[in-house]
Design a protein around this motif. Structure first.
Motif, PDB file in Angstrom:
ATOM      1  N   VAL A 161     -25.835  -7.982  21.789  1.00 36.67           N
ATOM      2  CA  VAL A 161     -26.416  -6.620  21.420  1.00 36.67           C
ATOM      3  C   VAL A 161     -26.789  -6.460  20.070  1.00 36.67           C
ATOM      4  CG1 VAL A 161     -26.410  -4.062  21.438  1.00 36.67           C
ATOM      5  CG2 VAL A 161     -25.443  -5.493  23.502  1.00 36.67           C
ATOM      6  N   PHE A 162     -25.764  -7.066  18.975  1.00 30.19           N
ATOM      7  CA  PHE A 162     -26.135  -6.526  17.691  1.00 30.19           C
ATOM      8  C   PHE A 162     -26.101  -7.555  16.719  1.00 30.19           C
ATOM      9  CE2 PHE A 162     -23.045  -3.445  19.642  1.00 30.19           C
ATOM     10  CZ  PHE A 162     -23.872  -2.104  19.432  1.00 30.19           C
ATOM     11  N   LEU A 163     -25.762  -8.875  17.100  1.00 32.89           N
ATOM     12  CA  LEU A 163     -25.869 -10.105  16.081  1.00 32.89           C
ATOM     13  C   LEU A 163     -26.800 -11.270  16.805  1.00 32.89           C
ATOM     14  CD1 LEU A 163     -21.833 -10.058  15.337  1.00 32.89           C
ATOM     15  CD2 LEU A 163     -23.774  -9.013  13.958  1.00 32.89           C
ATOM     16  N   ASN A 164     -26.376 -12.533  16.244  1.00 37.29           N
ATOM     17  CA  ASN A 164     -26.946 -13.592  16.450  1.00 37.29           C
ATOM     18  C   ASN A 164     -25.820 -14.535  16.932  1.00 37.29           C
ATOM     19  OD1 ASN A 164     -26.418 -15.036  14.078  1.00 37.29           O
ATOM     20  ND2 ASN A 164     -28.022 -13.724  13.325  1.00 37.29           N
ATOM     21  N   SER A 165     -26.520 -15.841  17.363  1.00 36.55           N
ATOM     22  CA  SER A 165     -25.481 -17.160  17.688  1.00 36.55           C
ATOM     23  C   SER A 165     -25.055 -17.839  16.487  1.00 36.55           C
ATOM     24  CB  SER A 165     -26.161 -17.649  19.056  1.00 36.55           C
ATOM     25  OG  SER A 165     -26.158 -16.867  19.982  1.00 36.55           O
ATOM     26  N   GLN A 166     -25.390 -17.636  15.193  1.00 35.82           N
ATOM     27  CA  GLN A 166     -25.068 -18.536  14.162  1.00 35.82           C
ATOM     28  C   GLN A 166     -23.714 -18.766  14.276  1.00 35.82           C
ATOM     29  OE1 GLN A 166     -26.886 -16.786  10.851  1.00 35.82           O
ATOM     30  NE2 GLN A 166     -28.899 -17.942  11.101  1.00 35.82           N
ATOM     31  N   LYS A 167     -23.155 -20.055  14.077  1.00 34.15           N
ATOM     32  CA  LYS A 167     -21.805 -19.990  13.871  1.00 34.15           C
ATOM     33  C   LYS A 167     -21.016 -20.057  12.450  1.00 34.15           C
ATOM     34  CE  LYS A 167     -21.285 -22.637  18.134  1.00 34.15           C
ATOM     35  NZ  LYS A 167     -20.745 -23.668  18.985  1.00 34.15           N
ATOM     36  N   LYS A 168     -21.112 -18.810  11.900  1.00 34.11           N
ATOM     37  CA  LYS A 168     -20.708 -18.717  10.504  1.00 34.11           C
ATOM     38  C   LYS A 168     -19.468 -17.737  10.403  1.00 34.11           C
ATOM     39  CE  LYS A 168     -25.380 -19.982   8.434  1.00 34.11           C
ATOM     40  NZ  LYS A 168     -26.395 -19.332   7.526  1.00 34.11           N
ATOM     41  N   PHE A 169     -18.780 -17.811   9.340  1.00 34.09           N
ATOM     42  CA  PHE A 169     -17.585 -17.007   9.334  1.00 34.09           C
ATOM     43  C   PHE A 169     -17.918 -15.485   9.285  1.00 34.09           C
ATOM     44  CE2 PHE A 169     -14.487 -14.635   6.865  1.00 34.09           C
ATOM     45  CZ  PHE A 169     -13.309 -14.774   7.648  1.00 34.09           C
ATOM     46  N   GLY A 170     -19.037 -15.352   8.374  1.00 35.26           N
ATOM     47  CA  GLY A 170     -19.501 -13.925   8.158  1.00 35.26           C
ATOM     48  C   GLY A 170     -19.810 -13.393   9.521  1.00 35.26           C
ATOM     49  N   ARG A 171     -20.590 -14.126  10.335  1.00 36.68           N
ATOM     50  CA  ARG A 171     -20.826 -13.562  11.546  1.00 36.68           C
ATOM     51  C   ARG A 171     -19.732 -13.108  12.607  1.00 36.68           C
ATOM     52  NH1 ARG A 171     -20.467 -15.164  16.836  1.00 36.68           N
ATOM     53  NH2 ARG A 171     -21.029 -17.224  16.546  1.00 36.68           N
ATOM     54  N   LYS A 172     -18.966 -14.297  12.573  1.00 36.83           N
ATOM     55  CA  LYS A 172     -17.774 -14.167  13.367  1.00 36.83           C
ATOM     56  C   LYS A 172     -16.585 -12.919  12.920  1.00 36.83           C
ATOM     57  CE  LYS A 172     -16.283 -16.545  16.009  1.00 36.83           C
ATOM     58  NZ  LYS A 172     -16.620 -16.318  17.712  1.00 36.83           N
ATOM     59  N   PHE A 173     -16.724 -12.710  11.569  1.00 37.58           N
ATOM     60  CA  PHE A 173     -15.986 -11.427  11.177  1.00 37.58           C
ATOM     61  C   PHE A 173     -16.775 -10.302  11.634  1.00 37.58           C
ATOM     62  CE2 PHE A 173     -14.763  -8.367   8.140  1.00 37.58           C
ATOM     63  CZ  PHE A 173     -13.516  -8.384   8.101  1.00 37.58           C
ATOM     64  N   ARG A 174     -17.781 -10.072  11.503  1.00 37.79           N
ATOM     65  CA  ARG A 174     -18.456  -8.824  11.924  1.00 37.79           C
ATOM     66  C   ARG A 174     -18.536  -8.877  13.353  1.00 37.79           C
ATOM     67  NH1 ARG A 174     -22.424 -10.942   8.430  1.00 37.79           N
ATOM     68  NH2 ARG A 174     -23.696 -11.542   9.988  1.00 37.79           N
ATOM     69  N   GLU A 175     -18.474  -9.891  14.142  1.00 38.56           N
ATOM     70  CA  GLU A 175     -18.510  -9.782  15.428  1.00 38.56           C
ATOM     71  C   GLU A 175     -17.088  -9.231  16.075  1.00 38.56           C
ATOM     72  OE1 GLU A 175     -17.401 -13.249  18.494  1.00 38.56           O
ATOM     73  OE2 GLU A 175     -19.569 -13.362  17.818  1.00 38.56           O
ATOM     74  N   GLY A 176     -15.929  -9.733  15.337  1.00 39.05           N
ATOM     75  CA  GLY A 176     -14.607  -9.277  15.703  1.00 39.05           C
ATOM     76  C   GLY A 176     -14.499  -7.721  15.322  1.00 39.05           C
ATOM     77  N   ILE A 177     -15.122  -7.357  14.324  1.00 36.08           N
ATOM     78  CA  ILE A 177     -14.859  -5.749  13.790  1.00 36.08           C
ATOM     79  C   ILE A 177     -15.711  -5.093  15.037  1.00 36.08           C
ATOM     80  CG2 ILE A 177     -15.628  -4.136  12.245  1.00 36.08           C
ATOM     81  CD1 ILE A 177     -13.588  -5.755  11.219  1.00 36.08           C
ATOM     82  N   LEU A 178     -16.923  -5.677  15.307  1.00 39.34           N
ATOM     83  CA  LEU A 178     -17.744  -4.831  16.278  1.00 39.34           C
ATOM     84  C   LEU A 178     -17.121  -4.834  17.652  1.00 39.34           C
ATOM     85  CD1 LEU A 178     -21.269  -5.997  15.313  1.00 39.34           C
ATOM     86  CD2 LEU A 178     -20.374  -3.440  15.205  1.00 39.34           C
ATOM     87  N   ALA A 179     -16.416  -5.848  18.040  1.00 40.86           N
ATOM     88  CA  ALA A 179     -15.802  -5.976  19.282  1.00 40.86           C
ATOM     89  C   ALA A 179     -14.416  -4.874  19.271  1.00 40.86           C
ATOM     90  CB  ALA A 179     -15.097  -7.390  19.468  1.00 40.86           C
ATOM     91  N   LEU A 180     -13.843  -4.847  18.383  1.00 41.17           N
ATOM     92  CA  LEU A 180     -12.824  -4.011  18.187  1.00 41.17           C
ATOM     93  C   LEU A 180     -13.241  -2.275  18.273  1.00 41.17           C
ATOM     94  CD1 LEU A 180     -10.588  -5.466  15.358  1.00 41.17           C
ATOM     95  CD2 LEU A 180      -9.825  -5.434  17.558  1.00 41.17           C
TER      96      LEU A 180
END
Length: 700
Positions: free
Chosen positions: A125-144
Motif C-alpha cells: 500500500v505505501f512502499l515499493n519492493s526495493q530491498k534496502k535497509f531504509g525501506r525495510k525499516f520504514r516497512e517495520g514502522i508502518l507494520a507496527l
C-alpha cells in the motif's frame, strides 16, 4: 557496569524513539475505509458500442470481500504459508527474523524472508519492493503502526483484497475470476491453495504460465495447512490441485489494434488518473469480426493487411491493424505510411472539380511532359478525347498529370491536407500518381468526407468515459467544417461510382450503390481500395512491412475483395441509400488500360529516395509472362454493341457475374479467385515505406 548502564540507556532511548515513530505513523495512517477505496493503479475497462467489455487494462480488481465472506480455507491457507504466527506477533516477527537470518547464513545467500503479512500489506500500500535497509525499516514502522490501528481481522481483510497475485490481478476475487472464472467467495480448498501460493512469486507460480509449478506450490501450501492444524490429512488428500480446471484465457483479438489507438487519447480528453475508468467506444463487435475475417481471407500469402471502417459521423466501427495481433502489435491502419498510388487521384479530381471542371468535360489523353517527367498509361497508348469520368474510371495517368499541371500541384497538396492527410506531401509532378506516403486512417477519413457531401469527418473511437459512476467525458460530433461545396462532393461521388461499376474497382461491388477507388503502387508493393456505401466508409490496404513486391497484388483484386467481403454483411441491416448522382457509363469505345482490369500499378512514377522524379530507364523491357502465368492475353475482339450490352448488364445487375468495362480488347469475364500476375518492372529507386518497429509482446 558503566558500559552496561550506557547500553541500557541507549536501548531505552531507542525503544522510546521507536514508540514515538510508531505512534506518529499511526496518527498519519488513512482510515480503514480510505484504505479499502485506494487503488494500487488505474484500471481501465473498455466497452464496445453494444456495451460488451472488449478488454480490461491496468490493475484488475474484483469485488471487495469483507472478512466474513472470505472462505475460511483462503484465510487459513494464506496464514499457513505466509505468516503462521500472524495472530501472535505485533506486526513484525522477531522469531521469524532470527530464523531467516540463520537459514540465509547457512545457505550463504538470501533464500528466506521474514516479512509478516502486515509488513507485506505496508509494502503493497505505501512502499515499493526495493530491498534496502531504509525501506525495510520504514516497512517495520508502518507494520507496527498498522497493528496498533487495526485489528488482525481487518489487516487480513485488507491484505487478501489488495495484494498482487499476478496477471494484473490485485486481490483474491480478481485472481479467482482470472484463474478459475468465479468469485473468491466460492473458492475450494485446492483453489485457495493455488492462489495463496502465488504471493511468493506470482510470475513463477501462475497456473496459466506454469501449471506444474502452480500445482507443486499448492501442494506446499496444503502441507503447511496440515502441519499447523488448519486441515486434516484426509482433507488434504481430497484436495487435488491437479484436477482443477482453469478459466480460458481471453483471446488477443484484432480489437486490440483499436484499443491501442483509442486509449492514449484519454490523456487529452480527461484529467482523471487514479479512479477506475469505464470507457465506452464506437467499435462494433460484429463488424470487427467481419473485418478481421475479410482481411485474413483475402490477404496474399506473406503480406499484411489493414482495414478501417468509419460511420457517417466518424465513429470507428472496425479497425484491423494486421493479420495477427499476438505476433505483431504494429498497427498498419494508423501507424504505417505507404504510397497510395491512384487512390491519391481523389485529391487531383477534387481540385479539378472545385476549379470548375465537370465529369462530362472532355480532355485529351495524349503524351505529356512536365518538368522533364513524362507519365504514361499502363497500356502504353493514348485514347485521344475522353471525359473526366472515363479518365477517372480507367485511371489514366496522363490526364491526372495534365489536371495537376492545370490546377497546380500545391493546390492538390492543400486539398489533401484539407481532407485530413497528416503526413508530408511532396509537390513534384509525379505526386498526382500517389508518391507521397499516407496513412490508411487518413485516406479513409478523406473518402468519408466526400461521402458526407463535403463536410469534414473526423475519426473518433471514444464516446463516453465514466469514473465512479459519473460521466466525465462525452464526445460531441462537429459537423460545422465544410471542406468543399456539396456539388463538388456530388460530382466526385459520380466519378467514384463509375470506378466501381465499370472501372478499376469492379471487385468491390456489393449489390447496392458503392463509390470507391483503387490504388496500386510500383512493382506491386501496395494495394488499396477505399469506398463508401449506406453511410459506411471503409479503407483497405495490403502489402509487406518490408515494402517488397507482392505477386499478384493490385488495388482492384485482394483489397477490393476484402472491402466487398466486409461491406456486404456490415451494410446488410442498413437501408439502401442512393447517391445524389446516378451511375453514368463512360465511353464504351475507349480501350481501357490494364489498370482498369487488374488495378495495375502506376509504374510511371519513377522517383528517387527523396521523392524527386527521375527518368524511366531507357533499357527497361516491358513485362513478359512467366511460366505458369494464367493471365488472359490478347482475347478475341468484341463488337461495340456487345461491349455496350456487357456494360449495361454489369451496371444493372443482369447477366450473372459483372463483365469488364468495354473496349476493343473485350477482356473476358474473370473468376473472382486470386490471379497470378507478373509483377511490374521496379523503378530505379523507389521511395521506401515506413518500417514497423520491432514487435514486442502484447499487454496481457
Amino acid at each position: 557496569m558503566l558500559a552496561l548502564k550506557i547500553l541500557i540507556g541507549l536501548g531505552v532511548l531507542a525503544f522510546g524513539a521507536l514508540v514515538i515513530a510508531v505512534y506518529v505513523a499511526r496518527s498519519q495512517l488513512p482510515s480503514f475505509e480510505e484504505l479499502k477505496s485506494s487503488p494500487n493503479g488505474q484500471m481501465i475497462r473498455v466497452h464496445a458500442a453494444d456495451g460488451s467489455v472488449i478488454v480490461s487494462l491496468g490493475p484488475s480488481y474484483g469485488e471487495w470481500l469483507p472478512y466474513n465472506r472470505i472462505p475460511e480455507a483462503m484465510r487459513d491457507a494464506t496464514v499457513a504459508v505466509e505468516d503462521r504466527r500472524f495472530r501472535s506477533h505485533p506486526g513484525v516477527d522477531p522469531v521469524g527474523m532470527v530464523r531467516a537470518l540463520w537459514v540465509n547464513y547457512e545457505r550463504g545467500r538470501n533464500v528466506q524472508g521474514a516479512s509478516t503479512l502486515t509488513q507485506q500489506l505496508a509494502r503493497t500500500v505505501f512502499l515499493n519492493s526495493q530491498k534496502k535497509f531504509g525501506r525495510k525499516f520504514r516497512e517495520g514502522i508502518l507494520a507496527l503502526a498498522l497493528e496498533r490501528k487495526f485489528s488482525k481481522d481487518q489487516i487480513l481483510e485488507l491484505y487478501l483484497n489488495k495484494v498482487y497475485y499476478g496477471g494484473g490481478a490485485y486481490g483474491i476475487d480478481a485472481a479467482s475470476r482470472k484463474f478459475f472464472g468465479h468469485g473468491a467467495d466460492r473458492l475450494s480448498l485446492a483453489e485457495a491453495a493455488v492462489i495463496a501460493g502465488l504471493v511468493k512469486a506470482p510470475s513463477n507460480y501462475s497456473p496459466t504460465a506454469d501449471a506444474d509449478a502452480a500445482v507443486g506450490r499448492a501442494g506446499v501450501v496444503i502441507d503447511q495447512m496440515v502441519r499447523y492444524g488448519y486441515i486434516s490429512q484426509v482433507q488434504a488428500e481430497q484436495a487435488d490441485p491437479r484436477s482443477l480446471k482453469l478459466a480460458p484465457e481471453p483471446p488477443q483479438n484484432s480489437a486490440r489494434y483499436f484499443t491501442d489507438w483509442a486509449l492514449p487519447q484519454l490523456d487529452m480528453l480527461i484529467d482523471e488518473t487514479q479512479a477506475p475508468l469505464e470507457v465506452w467506444t464506437t467499435i462494433d463487435p460484429a463488424m470487427q469480426r467481419q473485418a478481421d475475417a475479410a482481411v485474413r481471407a483475402n490477404v496474399p500469402a506473406g503480406a499484411q493487411g489493414a482495414l478501417v471502417s468509419l460511420d457517417r459521423d466518424g465513429a470507428v466501427r472496425a479497425m484491423v491493424g494486421g493479420t495477427d495481433y499476438v505476433t505483431s502489435i504494429y498497427n498498419r491502419a494508423t501507424q504505417a505510411q505507404r504510397q497510395p498510388g491512384s487512390a491519391f487521384k481523389l485529391f487531383v479530381y477534387l481540385s479539378a472539380l472545385e476549379a470548375g471542371h465537370k465529369p462530362e468535360d472532355v480532355v485529351v489523353d495524349e503524351p505529356v511532359t512536365i518538368d522533364g517527367w513524362s507519365p504514361r498509361n499502363d497500356s502504353r497508348r493514348n485514347s485521344g478525347n475522353v471525359t473526366l469520368r472515363t479518365a477517372f474510371a480507367y485511371s489514366l495517368n496522363t490526364v491526372a498529370a495534365k489536371l495537376g499541371q492545370e490546377v497546380g500541384f500545391n493546390t492538390i497538396a492543400d486539398m489533401a491536407r484539407r481532407f485530413g492527410i497528416t503526413t508530408p506531401i511532396n509537390t513534384h509532378p509525379a505526386m498526382v500518381l500517389g508518391t507521397s506516403d499516407v496513412r490508411l486512417i487518413d485516406m479513409t477519413r478523406a473518402f468519408a468526407s466526400v461521402a458526407a457531401k463535403g463536410v469534414a469527418v473526423v475519426p473518433y473511437g471514444i464516446t463516453r468515459v465514466t469514473a465512479n459512476g459519473e460521466t466525465i467525458y462525452t464526445h460531441e460530433v462537429d459537423r460545422s467544417r465544410v471542406l468543399v461545396a456539396p456539388y463538388v462532393a456530388a460530382a466526385m461521388t459520380d466519378l467514384l461510382q463509375t470506378a466501381v461499376n465499370t472501372g478499376t474497382g469492379r471487385e468491390a461491388q456489393i449489390g447496392r450503390p458503392v463509390a470507391g477507388k483503387t490504388g496500386t503502387t510500383t512493382s506491386l508493393r501496395d494495394g488499396w481500395f477505399l469506398g463508401f456505401s449506406s453511410g459506411l466508409t471503409t479503407g483497405v490496404w495490403m502489402g509487406r512491412d518490408d515494402a517488397k513486391p507482392v505477386r499478384g497484388l493490385h488495388g482492384g483484386t485482394a483489397p477490393a475483395r476484402a472491402f466487398a467481403a466486409f461491406m456486404r454483411p456490415a451494410t446488410a441491416t442498413r437501408p439502401i441509400e442512393q447517391f445524389d448522382t446516378q451511375v453514368t457509363l463512360p465511353e464504351w469505345q475507349l480501350e481501357p488500360d490494364e489498370e482498369s482490369y487488374f488495378g495495375a500499378p502506376d509504374n510511371t512514377s519513377f522517383v528517387d529516395e527523396n521523392g524527386e522524379p527521375v527518368a524511366q530507364p531507357a533499357d527497361q523491357p516491358p513485362p513478359v509472362p512467366v511460366e505458369g502465368d494464367d493471365t488472359p492475353r490478347a482475347p478475341a475482339p468484341r463488337t461495340p454493341q456487345q461491349q455496350l450490352d456487357d456494360l449495361i448488364d454489369s451496371v444493372s445487375g443482369r447477366g450473372g457475374a459483372p463483365a469488364p468495362a468495354g473496349g476493343a480488347e473485350g477482356q473476358p469475364r474473370r473468376d473472382p479467385a486470386p490471379r497470378r500476375d507478373v509483377p511490374g518492372t521496379p523503378p530505379a529507386a523507389p521511395v521506401p515505406a515506413a518500417r514497423p518497429p520491432q514487435d514486442v509482446r502484447p499487454i496481457q
